[in-house]
Design a protein around this motif. Structure first.
Motif, PDB file in Angstrom:
ATOM      1  N   ARG A  17     -22.560   2.129   8.182  1.00 61.34           N
ATOM      2  CA  ARG A  17     -22.788   0.894   8.932  1.00 61.34           C
ATOM      3  C   ARG A  17     -24.057   0.168   8.506  1.00 61.34           C
ATOM      4  O   ARG A  17     -24.833  -0.309   9.314  1.00 61.34           O
ATOM      5  N   GLU A  18     -24.250   0.089   7.230  1.00 60.15           N
ATOM      6  CA  GLU A  18     -25.401  -0.642   6.712  1.00 60.15           C
ATOM      7  C   GLU A  18     -24.910  -1.935   6.075  1.00 60.15           C
ATOM      8  O   GLU A  18     -23.753  -2.069   5.729  1.00 60.15           O
ATOM      9  N   THR A  19     -25.800  -2.872   5.896  1.00 63.74           N
ATOM     10  CA  THR A  19     -25.404  -4.058   5.142  1.00 63.74           C
ATOM     11  C   THR A  19     -25.908  -3.942   3.720  1.00 63.74           C
ATOM     12  O   THR A  19     -26.992  -3.460   3.467  1.00 63.74           O
ATOM     13  N   TYR A  20     -25.093  -4.337   2.800  1.00 65.67           N
ATOM     14  CA  TYR A  20     -25.524  -4.391   1.422  1.00 65.67           C
ATOM     15  C   TYR A  20     -25.967  -5.821   1.153  1.00 65.67           C
ATOM     16  O   TYR A  20     -26.110  -6.613   2.070  1.00 65.67           O
ATOM     17  N   ASP A  21     -26.194  -6.143  -0.082  1.00 67.75           N
ATOM     18  CA  ASP A  21     -26.737  -7.454  -0.412  1.00 67.75           C
ATOM     19  C   ASP A  21     -25.706  -8.565  -0.187  1.00 67.75           C
ATOM     20  O   ASP A  21     -24.839  -8.804  -1.008  1.00 67.75           O
ATOM     21  N   ASP A  22     -25.815  -9.228   0.956  1.00 68.41           N
ATOM     22  CA  ASP A  22     -24.829 -10.249   1.317  1.00 68.41           C
ATOM     23  C   ASP A  22     -24.867 -11.454   0.392  1.00 68.41           C
ATOM     24  O   ASP A  22     -23.866 -12.103   0.157  1.00 68.41           O
ATOM     25  N   ARG A  23     -26.069 -11.764  -0.090  1.00 69.82           N
ATOM     26  CA  ARG A  23     -26.183 -12.947  -0.943  1.00 69.82           C
ATOM     27  C   ARG A  23     -25.399 -12.729  -2.245  1.00 69.82           C
ATOM     28  O   ARG A  23     -24.659 -13.601  -2.689  1.00 69.82           O
ATOM     29  N   ALA A  24     -25.545 -11.577  -2.826  1.00 70.55           N
ATOM     30  CA  ALA A  24     -24.813 -11.263  -4.057  1.00 70.55           C
ATOM     31  C   ALA A  24     -23.308 -11.287  -3.780  1.00 70.55           C
ATOM     32  O   ALA A  24     -22.524 -11.776  -4.587  1.00 70.55           O
ATOM     33  N   ALA A  25     -22.926 -10.791  -2.624  1.00 70.40           N
ATOM     34  CA  ALA A  25     -21.506 -10.774  -2.271  1.00 70.40           C
ATOM     35  C   ALA A  25     -20.973 -12.206  -2.137  1.00 70.40           C
ATOM     36  O   ALA A  25     -19.876 -12.516  -2.586  1.00 70.40           O
ATOM     37  N   ARG A  26     -21.782 -13.067  -1.530  1.00 71.75           N
ATOM     38  CA  ARG A  26     -21.346 -14.464  -1.390  1.00 71.75           C
ATOM     39  C   ARG A  26     -21.187 -15.133  -2.743  1.00 71.75           C
ATOM     40  O   ARG A  26     -20.234 -15.877  -2.980  1.00 71.75           O
ATOM     41  N   ARG A  27     -22.134 -14.867  -3.634  1.00 71.20           N
ATOM     42  CA  ARG A  27     -22.061 -15.487  -4.952  1.00 71.20           C
ATOM     43  C   ARG A  27     -20.856 -14.961  -5.726  1.00 71.20           C
ATOM     44  O   ARG A  27     -20.181 -15.705  -6.435  1.00 71.20           O
ATOM     45  N   ALA A  28     -20.597 -13.696  -5.582  1.00 75.27           N
ATOM     46  CA  ALA A  28     -19.414 -13.124  -6.240  1.00 75.27           C
ATOM     47  C   ALA A  28     -18.148 -13.776  -5.698  1.00 75.27           C
ATOM     48  O   ALA A  28     -17.222 -14.100  -6.451  1.00 75.27           O
ATOM     49  N   ASN A  29     -18.148 -14.031  -4.400  1.00 75.79           N
ATOM     50  CA  ASN A  29     -16.962 -14.635  -3.785  1.00 75.79           C
ATOM     51  C   ASN A  29     -16.731 -16.063  -4.259  1.00 75.79           C
ATOM     52  O   ASN A  29     -15.592 -16.508  -4.398  1.00 75.79           O
ATOM     53  N   LYS A  30     -17.827 -16.786  -4.505  1.00 75.03           N
ATOM     54  CA  LYS A  30     -17.683 -18.145  -5.039  1.00 75.03           C
ATOM     55  C   LYS A  30     -16.983 -18.112  -6.399  1.00 75.03           C
ATOM     56  O   LYS A  30     -16.151 -18.972  -6.705  1.00 75.03           O
ATOM     57  N   ILE A  31     -17.365 -17.143  -7.195  1.00 76.21           N
ATOM     58  CA  ILE A  31     -16.729 -17.028  -8.512  1.00 76.21           C
ATOM     59  C   ILE A  31     -15.262 -16.629  -8.354  1.00 76.21           C
ATOM     60  O   ILE A  31     -14.392 -17.143  -9.045  1.00 76.21           O
ATOM     61  N   ARG A  32     -15.002 -15.751  -7.406  1.00 72.91           N
ATOM     62  CA  ARG A  32     -13.606 -15.359  -7.157  1.00 72.91           C
ATOM     63  C   ARG A  32     -12.757 -16.580  -6.820  1.00 72.91           C
ATOM     64  O   ARG A  32     -11.602 -16.679  -7.232  1.00 72.91           O
ATOM     65  N   GLU A  33     -13.360 -17.491  -6.072  1.00 77.28           N
ATOM     66  CA  GLU A  33     -12.651 -18.717  -5.713  1.00 77.28           C
ATOM     67  C   GLU A  33     -12.282 -19.498  -6.974  1.00 77.28           C
ATOM     68  O   GLU A  33     -11.149 -19.950  -7.132  1.00 77.28           O
ATOM     69  N   LYS A  34     -13.269 -19.674  -7.863  1.00 77.02           N
ATOM     70  CA  LYS A  34     -13.028 -20.401  -9.116  1.00 77.02           C
ATOM     71  C   LYS A  34     -11.918 -19.763  -9.932  1.00 77.02           C
ATOM     72  O   LYS A  34     -11.170 -20.432 -10.631  1.00 77.02           O
ATOM     73  N   LEU A  35     -11.872 -18.446  -9.886  1.00 72.75           N
ATOM     74  CA  LEU A  35     -10.910 -17.724 -10.712  1.00 72.75           C
ATOM     75  C   LEU A  35      -9.572 -17.552 -10.005  1.00 72.75           C
ATOM     76  O   LEU A  35      -8.645 -16.972 -10.561  1.00 72.75           O
ATOM     77  N   ASP A  36      -9.545 -18.048  -8.764  1.00 74.29           N
ATOM     78  CA  ASP A  36      -8.316 -17.924  -7.993  1.00 74.29           C
ATOM     79  C   ASP A  36      -7.976 -16.455  -7.722  1.00 74.29           C
ATOM     80  O   ASP A  36      -6.818 -16.048  -7.777  1.00 74.29           O
ATOM     81  N   TRP A  37      -9.028 -15.668  -7.488  1.00 75.51           N
ATOM     82  CA  TRP A  37      -8.824 -14.271  -7.133  1.00 75.51           C
ATOM     83  C   TRP A  37      -8.892 -14.132  -5.620  1.00 75.51           C
ATOM     84  O   TRP A  37      -9.550 -14.909  -4.943  1.00 75.51           O
ATOM     85  N   LYS A  38      -8.244 -13.116  -5.121  1.00 76.42           N
ATOM     86  CA  LYS A  38      -8.275 -12.814  -3.697  1.00 76.42           C
ATOM     87  C   LYS A  38      -9.731 -12.633  -3.237  1.00 76.42           C
ATOM     88  O   LYS A  38     -10.493 -11.891  -3.860  1.00 76.42           O
ATOM     89  N   PRO A  39     -10.132 -13.338  -2.163  1.00 74.03           N
ATOM     90  CA  PRO A  39     -11.527 -13.229  -1.731  1.00 74.03           C
ATOM     91  C   PRO A  39     -11.875 -11.815  -1.274  1.00 74.03           C
ATOM     92  O   PRO A  39     -10.996 -11.069  -0.841  1.00 74.03           O
ATOM     93  N   GLY A  40     -13.157 -11.513  -1.363  1.00 74.56           N
ATOM     94  CA  GLY A  40     -13.598 -10.174  -0.943  1.00 74.56           C
ATOM     95  C   GLY A  40     -13.960  -9.348  -2.153  1.00 74.56           C
ATOM     96  O   GLY A  40     -13.098  -9.017  -2.957  1.00 74.56           O
ATOM     97  N   ILE A  41     -15.242  -9.028  -2.276  1.00 70.25           N
ATOM     98  CA  ILE A  41     -15.678  -8.367  -3.505  1.00 70.25           C
ATOM     99  C   ILE A  41     -15.105  -6.974  -3.655  1.00 70.25           C
ATOM    100  O   ILE A  41     -15.160  -6.401  -4.731  1.00 70.25           O
ATOM    101  N   LEU A  42     -14.566  -6.421  -2.569  1.00 71.84           N
ATOM    102  CA  LEU A  42     -14.015  -5.086  -2.701  1.00 71.84           C
ATOM    103  C   LEU A  42     -12.542  -5.116  -3.048  1.00 71.84           C
ATOM    104  O   LEU A  42     -11.903  -4.089  -3.202  1.00 71.84           O
TER     105      LEU A  42
END
Ligand SMILES: [Zn+2]
Length: 202
Positions: free
Chosen positions: A134-159
């Motif tokens: 129940r810890e938080t990891y680096d949310d900012r990095a996760a958000r940035r990864a998700n933006k790229i996922r959007e560009k690539l038309d990948w399913k959102p969610g870094i996991l």
């Protein structure tokens, strides 16, 4: 390193020099023609131009044998062997896509990337470990990864599993975005990895 088998010798460049864990990508291997059975190749990770870890990969029909060799500071090298099974699925645009089957206990998911350390496992396994804390990891990095996922038309969610190249996108653009995405995911996963019973690195 000593030779194992007489197959192709291929050194993949070091991807991570500062991150605390390492990853391997089966698609990268396929694109470099490394998945045919009975080949041997090595991956090496360096820090300050010194090799700190390497994996020798022996390909067999339907599986790869990974020998992970690493050391911390000036300690002795340690070697561990792992068998990782492969799977193949058909692509929409023809051809076959390779997958690792996650070797972690009770997992066996098809994944493109395995994270390397005291164990080889997929990000889902790391997520489980992370969630249990129940810890938080680096949310900012996760958000940035998700933006790229959007560009690539990948399913959102870094996991979630990484996707394929969108139609019409240049390979170079795709490679760049994928590399950036993976770097952001790496930062996030690093946080999770800390809960897997010690540093993933050593
Ligand atoms: Zn897994």
């Amino acid at each position: 390193m000593g030779g194992m088998g007489s197959g192709k010798k291929f050194y993949l460049g070091a991807k991570n020099t500062t991150e605390n864990y390492r990853s391997i990508d089966v698609r990268h291997w396929q694109r470099n023609g490394l998945l045919a059975p009975y080949q041997t190749f090595w991956l090496r990770w360096t820090r300050d131009s010194e090799v700190v870890a390497s994996i020798s990969v022996n390909t067999k029909p339907g599986r790869v044998i990974l020998t992970y060799r690493h050391r911390k500071d000036s300690e002795d090298w340690s070697n561990k062997n792992y068998t990782v099974y492969l799977d193949w699925t058909l692509c929409n645009f023809g051809g076959k896509r390779p997958w690792f089957l996650c070797p972690a206990p009770r997992c066996s998911r098809r994944v493109a990337t395995l994270y390397v350390g005291c164990i080889f496992a997929c990000r889902h396994c790391y997520q489980l470990a992370y969630q249990s804390q129940r810890e938080t990891y680096d949310d900012r990095a996760a958000r940035r990864a998700n933006k790229i996922r959007e560009k690539l038309d990948w399913k959102p969610g870094i996991l979630n599993e990484i996707g394929w190249k969108p139609k019409g996108m240049h390979w170079s653009t795709f490679e760049q975005l994928t590399a950036k995405h993976n770097a952001f995911v790496d930062v996030s996963i690093k946080g999770m990895a800390e809960f897997l019973g010690g540093s993933l690195e050593d």
